[in-house]
Structures are given as C-alpha cells and as structure tokens.
Design a protein around this motif. Structure first.
Motif, PDB file in Angstrom:
ATOM      1  N   MET A 153      -0.324 -12.204   0.708  1.00  0.00           N
ATOM      2  CA  MET A 153      -0.507 -11.667  -0.633  1.00  0.00           C
ATOM      3  C   MET A 153      -1.983 -11.589  -0.956  1.00  0.00           C
ATOM      4  SD  MET A 153       2.421 -13.864  -2.674  1.00  0.00           S
ATOM      5  CE  MET A 153       2.190 -12.981  -4.224  1.00  0.00           C
ATOM      6  N   SER A 154      -2.342 -10.617  -1.798  1.00  0.00           N
ATOM      7  CA  SER A 154      -3.707 -10.537  -2.285  1.00  0.00           C
ATOM      8  C   SER A 154      -3.939 -11.620  -3.330  1.00  0.00           C
ATOM      9  CB  SER A 154      -3.963  -9.162  -2.910  1.00  0.00           C
ATOM     10  OG  SER A 154      -3.240  -9.032  -4.129  1.00  0.00           O
ATOM     11  N   PHE A 155      -5.210 -11.937  -3.581  1.00  0.00           N
ATOM     12  CA  PHE A 155      -5.536 -12.920  -4.609  1.00  0.00           C
ATOM     13  C   PHE A 155      -4.991 -12.468  -5.960  1.00  0.00           C
ATOM     14  CE2 PHE A 155      -8.112 -14.876  -7.880  1.00  0.00           C
ATOM     15  CZ  PHE A 155      -8.331 -16.161  -7.427  1.00  0.00           C
ATOM     16  N   THR A 156      -5.093 -11.169  -6.266  1.00  0.00           N
ATOM     17  CA  THR A 156      -4.612 -10.632  -7.534  1.00  0.00           C
ATOM     18  C   THR A 156      -3.120 -10.881  -7.702  1.00  0.00           C
ATOM     19  OG1 THR A 156      -6.305  -8.910  -7.488  1.00  0.00           O
ATOM     20  CG2 THR A 156      -4.438  -8.562  -8.964  1.00  0.00           C
ATOM     21  N   SER A 214      -7.154  -4.060  -7.319  1.00  0.00           N
ATOM     22  CA  SER A 214      -6.807  -4.857  -6.155  1.00  0.00           C
ATOM     23  C   SER A 214      -7.151  -4.078  -4.896  1.00  0.00           C
ATOM     24  CB  SER A 214      -5.306  -5.180  -6.170  1.00  0.00           C
ATOM     25  OG  SER A 214      -4.877  -5.638  -4.902  1.00  0.00           O
ATOM     26  N   LEU A 215      -7.906  -4.700  -3.996  1.00  0.00           N
ATOM     27  CA  LEU A 215      -8.279  -4.037  -2.750  1.00  0.00           C
ATOM     28  C   LEU A 215      -7.037  -3.639  -1.957  1.00  0.00           C
ATOM     29  CD1 LEU A 215     -10.316  -3.165  -0.568  1.00  0.00           C
ATOM     30  CD2 LEU A 215     -10.330  -5.539   0.243  1.00  0.00           C
ATOM     31  N   TYR A 216      -6.076  -4.542  -1.823  1.00  0.00           N
ATOM     32  CA  TYR A 216      -4.893  -4.243  -1.024  1.00  0.00           C
ATOM     33  C   TYR A 216      -4.060  -3.119  -1.634  1.00  0.00           C
ATOM     34  CZ  TYR A 216      -5.399  -8.012   2.395  1.00  0.00           C
ATOM     35  OH  TYR A 216      -5.834  -8.804   3.427  1.00  0.00           O
ATOM     36  N   ARG A 217      -4.034  -3.030  -2.953  1.00  0.00           N
ATOM     37  CA  ARG A 217      -3.292  -1.934  -3.581  1.00  0.00           C
ATOM     38  C   ARG A 217      -3.974  -0.596  -3.319  1.00  0.00           C
ATOM     39  NH1 ARG A 217      -1.960  -4.628  -9.510  1.00  0.00           N
ATOM     40  NH2 ARG A 217      -0.752  -6.408  -8.719  1.00  0.00           N
ATOM     41  N   VAL A 218      -5.302  -0.574  -3.385  1.00  0.00           N
ATOM     42  CA  VAL A 218      -6.029   0.663  -3.093  1.00  0.00           C
ATOM     43  C   VAL A 218      -5.823   1.053  -1.637  1.00  0.00           C
ATOM     44  CG1 VAL A 218      -8.332   1.687  -2.886  1.00  0.00           C
ATOM     45  CG2 VAL A 218      -7.743   0.351  -4.918  1.00  0.00           C
ATOM     46  N   LEU A 219      -5.883   0.096  -0.731  1.00  0.00           N
ATOM     47  CA  LEU A 219      -5.660   0.392   0.678  1.00  0.00           C
ATOM     48  C   LEU A 219      -4.255   0.972   0.894  1.00  0.00           C
ATOM     49  CD1 LEU A 219      -7.261  -2.752   2.353  1.00  0.00           C
ATOM     50  CD2 LEU A 219      -8.186  -0.432   2.323  1.00  0.00           C
ATOM     51  N   ARG A 220      -3.286   0.406   0.201  1.00  0.00           N
ATOM     52  CA  ARG A 220      -1.907   0.882   0.346  1.00  0.00           C
ATOM     53  C   ARG A 220      -1.726   2.272  -0.255  1.00  0.00           C
ATOM     54  NH1 ARG A 220       1.710  -2.347  -3.410  1.00  0.00           N
ATOM     55  NH2 ARG A 220       0.761  -0.855  -4.845  1.00  0.00           N
ATOM     56  N   ARG A 236      -4.026   4.573  -1.472  1.00  0.00           N
ATOM     57  CA  ARG A 236      -4.973   5.645  -1.174  1.00  0.00           C
ATOM     58  C   ARG A 236      -5.084   5.926   0.323  1.00  0.00           C
ATOM     59  NH1 ARG A 236      -7.563   9.084   0.349  1.00  0.00           N
ATOM     60  NH2 ARG A 236      -9.549   9.969  -0.379  1.00  0.00           N
ATOM     61  N   PHE A 237      -4.940   4.888   1.161  1.00  0.00           N
ATOM     62  CA  PHE A 237      -5.218   5.062   2.589  1.00  0.00           C
ATOM     63  C   PHE A 237      -4.007   4.760   3.480  1.00  0.00           C
ATOM     64  CE2 PHE A 237      -9.222   3.995   0.466  1.00  0.00           C
ATOM     65  CZ  PHE A 237     -10.015   5.062   0.855  1.00  0.00           C
ATOM     66  N   ASP A 238      -2.873   4.458   2.885  1.00  0.00           N
ATOM     67  CA  ASP A 238      -1.653   4.137   3.636  1.00  0.00           C
ATOM     68  C   ASP A 238      -1.906   3.017   4.636  1.00  0.00           C
ATOM     69  OD1 ASP A 238       1.026   4.336   4.369  1.00  0.00           O
ATOM     70  OD2 ASP A 238       0.586   5.745   5.996  1.00  0.00           O
ATOM     71  N   ILE A 239      -2.639   2.003   4.199  1.00  0.00           N
ATOM     72  CA  ILE A 239      -2.870   0.804   4.997  1.00  0.00           C
ATOM     73  C   ILE A 239      -2.181  -0.352   4.302  1.00  0.00           C
ATOM     74  CG2 ILE A 239      -4.590  -0.828   5.868  1.00  0.00           C
ATOM     75  CD1 ILE A 239      -6.573   1.481   6.027  1.00  0.00           C
ATOM     76  N   ARG A 240      -1.201  -0.928   4.953  1.00  0.00           N
ATOM     77  CA  ARG A 240      -0.434  -2.025   4.364  1.00  0.00           C
ATOM     78  C   ARG A 240      -0.657  -3.293   5.176  1.00  0.00           C
ATOM     79  NH1 ARG A 240       2.274   2.633   3.566  1.00  0.00           N
ATOM     80  NH2 ARG A 240       3.333   2.953   1.566  1.00  0.00           N
ATOM     81  N   ALA A 241      -1.141  -4.329   4.508  1.00  0.00           N
ATOM     82  CA  ALA A 241      -1.356  -5.602   5.190  1.00  0.00           C
ATOM     83  C   ALA A 241      -0.002  -6.210   5.544  1.00  0.00           C
ATOM     84  CB  ALA A 241      -2.140  -6.552   4.285  1.00  0.00           C
ATOM     85  N   THR A 242       0.224  -6.461   6.830  1.00  0.00           N
ATOM     86  CA  THR A 242       1.526  -6.961   7.257  1.00  0.00           C
ATOM     87  C   THR A 242       1.454  -8.277   8.036  1.00  0.00           C
ATOM     88  OG1 THR A 242       1.414  -5.614   9.268  1.00  0.00           O
ATOM     89  CG2 THR A 242       2.514  -4.649   7.350  1.00  0.00           C
ATOM     90  N   ARG A 243       0.315  -8.571   8.608  1.00  0.00           N
ATOM     91  CA  ARG A 243       0.202  -9.772   9.447  1.00  0.00           C
ATOM     92  C   ARG A 243      -1.254 -10.195   9.487  1.00  0.00           C
ATOM     93  NH1 ARG A 243       2.909 -12.274  13.835  1.00  0.00           N
ATOM     94  NH2 ARG A 243       1.494 -13.051  15.460  1.00  0.00           N
ATOM     95  N   ALA A 244      -1.495 -11.501   9.554  1.00  0.00           N
ATOM     96  CA  ALA A 244      -2.878 -11.975   9.583  1.00  0.00           C
ATOM     97  C   ALA A 244      -3.003 -13.249  10.396  1.00  0.00           C
ATOM     98  CB  ALA A 244      -3.391 -12.217   8.165  1.00  0.00           C
ATOM     99  N   ASP A 286      -2.469  -4.012  10.027  1.00  0.00           N
ATOM    100  CA  ASP A 286      -1.678  -3.113   9.196  1.00  0.00           C
ATOM    101  C   ASP A 286      -0.267  -2.956   9.760  1.00  0.00           C
ATOM    102  OD1 ASP A 286      -1.811  -1.377  11.358  1.00  0.00           O
ATOM    103  OD2 ASP A 286      -3.272  -0.033  10.433  1.00  0.00           O
ATOM    104  N   GLN A 287       0.499  -2.031   9.178  1.00  0.00           N
ATOM    105  CA  GLN A 287       1.898  -1.841   9.575  1.00  0.00           C
ATOM    106  C   GLN A 287       2.051  -1.301  10.988  1.00  0.00           C
ATOM    107  OE1 GLN A 287       0.176  -0.105   7.367  1.00  0.00           O
ATOM    108  NE2 GLN A 287       0.874   2.008   7.121  1.00  0.00           N
ATOM    109  N   ARG A 288       0.964  -0.817  11.579  1.00  0.00           N
ATOM    110  CA  ARG A 288       0.996  -0.321  12.958  1.00  0.00           C
ATOM    111  C   ARG A 288       0.528  -1.373  13.963  1.00  0.00           C
ATOM    112  NH1 ARG A 288      -0.276   3.677   9.421  1.00  0.00           N
ATOM    113  NH2 ARG A 288      -2.388   2.834   9.199  1.00  0.00           N
TER     114      ARG A 288
END
Length: 254
Positions: A84-87, A163-169, A171-179, A213-215
């Motif tokens: 999850m993002s900090f936000t 939120s950075l992660y929301r903008v990435l999702r 605007r850029f279709d980048i979804r944080a899925t694993r870290a 990301d999701q890929r």
C-alpha cells in the motif's frame, strides 16, 4: 492539582493519560505549549516536564524537537503482505495526512541505482522526495526513483496532494504488485533530524523497497525513513519445509 497522597507529577500524568485514552486529547494532536499547560494545570514547569517525560516512557506522548509534545498517533496498519502507498495506509486508519514535497525532478542514476533498477548508469530518473505527516506530526521521509522513460511528463505533477501510486496506475498503467523490502536501524543525520523535528542521532527505521509492476518488471526504487518512536515492524517466523533449518521471514506493518 489537588493535594493528595500521590506526587503532583503523577497526578498530572494520570490526568493527561486519561484524556488521551478517552479521546479528549485526540491521537496525533499537539498539546498546548508547556508554559500554557503548566498554567492550566496550576503546576510548575518542572513538575509538568516530569509528567510529560513519564507519558513519553508510557508510549502515550512523543516529543517533536522545536514543536512540543504530541499524543502518539494510532499505529499504521495494513493487511499482512499487502502493498500500500503511504497515502492509502494513513487513510485506512482514519488519520489526517499531508505532504510537503522536498524535491521533485530529474536526476542521473548512480551506479547502485542503475544496478537495482536495471538501467545504465547516468540514465535519467524521476526523483521524488517528500516529508509525510500524520496529523501535524512529521512521521516519515519518502524517496522514490523511477526510470523517466516509463513515466515521461510525471515531473510536472504536484505530489503535495497526489498519491504517486495512483498517478502511476491511472496515468501510466503501472500497478505496484510486488516488492522486495528491507528494514534497518540507523540514526538521524542533521538533514533528516531537521525534517522530522528530532535531535541529531535520534533512532530511525529505514525501509528500502524495490517494487515490481503487474508484468513483473521493476519500476521503482524507494527509501522510507521513519521516526523510530512512531513506527514499528512485526515479523512472523516459520520453519522451512521438510524439517530443514531454513527460516522464512515475513515483514508486515503492525
């Protein structure tokens, strides 16, 4: 404070503790200045300071250098193994949060950043450094580095209220899925101490994250510097399969 068998500082400590636990003093809120509080409670500054120090030891108050005393905010929590993002994390607790952008722009990748992100040294990265608050308490400094080729134009966004992660999702279709997530203890240098209202040398927790990301492609290297008095991690240990001595370590925010 009234006369009684208990020392005055304990009466003050008990009174403030009851106000915090009842919600009369909301978690994360700032107490009045010591001079004002001492006058309100009709005690000396020495007595008040002793009571506040005891409340800090009890885990109910936290000092913020140059700002005074805060009721400890509710602990951040998230589902085990969630990303999850900090936000979003702060929103899940019902805590008010805001952000101060310390730096947003384009930098050249260091050799270590390049190695971890899978780009060449000197490649252009979008860098974002933010000071994160829970209520009015500075809680963390978050730093992110993303290859600019993945997020062209993102440097024009204002991340003081996004939120950075929301903008990435979105605007850029980048979804944080694993870290991959690492945590270590350190102490505050002069810059971090100033931002977090701590003394130089105060304990900090530093989390480093490499996010996919999701890929399954790495898109972000990030670092999160937390006040050690307001954030903690819980580990769940399990024995390896087949009776081996391997131990798996899963970190989760409490």
């Amino acid at each position: 404070m009234g006369a009684g068998p208990e020392p005055a500082y304990r009466q003050v400590r008990n009174l403030i503790a009851d106000q915090i636990r009842s919600g009369e003093i909301p978690q994360g809120s700032q107490l009045p200045a010591e001079r004002v509080l001492a006058e309100q409670l009709e005690v000396s500054r020495v007595t008040l300071r002793r009571a506040l120090t005891a409340l800090h030891e009890d885990g109910l108050l936290t000092p913020s250098h140059g700002r005074g005393w805060y009721a400890v905010p509710p602990p951040l929590s998230e589902p085990p193994n969630a990303l999850m993002s900090f936000t979003d994390l702060a929103a899940s607790t019902g805590t008010q949060t805001h952000t101060q952008v310390l730096f947003s722009g384009v930098v050249k990748a260091s050799s270590e950043q390049a190695r971890r992100l899978g780009v060449r040294a000197g490649a252009r990265l979008f860098a974002l450094e933010r000071l994160r608050f829970l209520d009015e308490l500075p809680m963390a400094i978050t730093r992110s580095w993303i290859p600019l080729r993945l997020v062209g134009g993102i440097e024009a966004r204002d991340f003081s209220d996004e939120s950075l992660y929301r903008v990435l999702r979105d605007r850029f279709d980048i979804r944080a899925t694993r870290a991959a997530f690492e945590v270590e203890a350190t102490v505050a240098d002069s810059a971090d101490a100033e931002h977090l209202d701590l003394r130089v040398g105060a304990p900090l927790l530093v989390a480093t994250q490499l996010t996919e990301d999701q890929r399954g492609d790495v898109f972000e290297l990030s670092s999160m510097v937390y006040r050690a008095d307001s954030y903690r991690f819980r580990a769940t240990l399990s024995a390896g399969h087949g009776g081996s001595d391997d131990v798996g370590l899963v970190l989760q925010r409490p």
